[in-house]
Write a protein that holds these residues in place. Structure first.
Motif, PDB file in Angstrom:
ATOM      1  N   ASP A  46       0.782  -1.245   0.000  1.00  0.00           N
ATOM      2  CA  ASP A  46       0.000   0.000   0.000  1.00  0.00           C
ATOM      3  C   ASP A  46       0.812   1.293   0.000  1.00  0.00           C
ATOM      4  N   ILE A  47       2.061   1.261  -0.353  1.00  0.00           N
ATOM      5  CA  ILE A  47       2.840   2.500  -0.388  1.00  0.00           C
ATOM      6  C   ILE A  47       3.444   2.678  -1.770  1.00  0.00           C
ATOM      7  N   GLU A  48       3.894   3.884  -2.036  1.00  0.00           N
ATOM      8  CA  GLU A  48       4.610   4.142  -3.288  1.00  0.00           C
ATOM      9  C   GLU A  48       5.920   3.353  -3.261  1.00  0.00           C
ATOM     10  N   ASP A  49       6.374   2.946  -4.407  1.00  0.00           N
ATOM     11  CA  ASP A  49       7.600   2.143  -4.513  1.00  0.00           C
ATOM     12  C   ASP A  49       8.750   2.831  -3.782  1.00  0.00           C
ATOM     13  N   PRO A  50       9.313   2.158  -2.752  1.00  0.00           N
ATOM     14  CA  PRO A  50      10.411   2.778  -2.001  1.00  0.00           C
ATOM     15  C   PRO A  50      11.751   2.720  -2.726  1.00  0.00           C
ATOM     16  N   SER A  94      -2.906  -3.505  -1.631  1.00  0.00           N
ATOM     17  CA  SER A  94      -2.042  -3.942  -2.722  1.00  0.00           C
ATOM     18  C   SER A  94      -0.723  -4.442  -2.160  1.00  0.00           C
ATOM     19  N   TYR A 121       3.041  -5.694  -3.260  1.00  0.00           N
ATOM     20  CA  TYR A 121       4.018  -5.624  -4.348  1.00  0.00           C
ATOM     21  C   TYR A 121       5.231  -6.475  -3.969  1.00  0.00           C
ATOM     22  N   TYR A 152       8.369  -5.054 -10.164  1.00  0.00           N
ATOM     23  CA  TYR A 152       7.510  -5.591  -9.115  1.00  0.00           C
ATOM     24  C   TYR A 152       6.236  -6.177  -9.704  1.00  0.00           C
ATOM     25  N   ARG A 185       2.206  -6.911  -8.685  1.00  0.00           N
ATOM     26  CA  ARG A 185       1.181  -6.411  -7.762  1.00  0.00           C
ATOM     27  C   ARG A 185       0.047  -7.421  -7.645  1.00  0.00           C
TER      28      ARG A 185
END
Length: 100
Positions: free
Chosen positions: A29-33, A67, A69, A82, A84
């Motif tokens: 649930d986060i933007e791609d780190p 979500s 990933y 990635y 999903r």
């Protein structure tokens, strides 16, 4: 022409080697780190199987859609894109009626 092709194939096939997965990471649930900055999973490299099972904790996630990933790194250091997967969390503790 076939001989030239076969010679080239034999010469270049020595460079092609099998790769194994050396690292796997995930994020939820986060933007791609960024590659290498996700939460790592332990890879069992001794099994030489393509399929492995992992337990990914969902503690702290609220009810609803989420979500997941996942991406992997090869033994040569290259990261995959990635993948999903969407999943749903629901609480069933709200059931207060008896089922007859």
């Amino acid at each position: 022409m076939k001989r030239v092709f076969m010679i080239c194939l034999l010469l270049f096939s020595s460079w092609a080697t099998a790769q194994s997965i050396s690292a796997i990471e995930y994020f939820i649930d986060i933007e791609d780190p960024g590659v290498g900055n996700g939460i790592p999973l332990t890879v069992n490299g001794n099994t030489q199987n393509l399929t492995q099972s992992f337990a990914i904790p969902t503690t702290g996630l609220v009810d609803g859609f989420h979500s997941l990933y996942i991406r992997s790194q090869t033994s040569t250091g290259n990261w995959s894109l990635y993948d999903r997967t969407v999943f749903y969390i629901t609480s069933i503790s709200d059931l207060t009626q008896s089922i007859n």
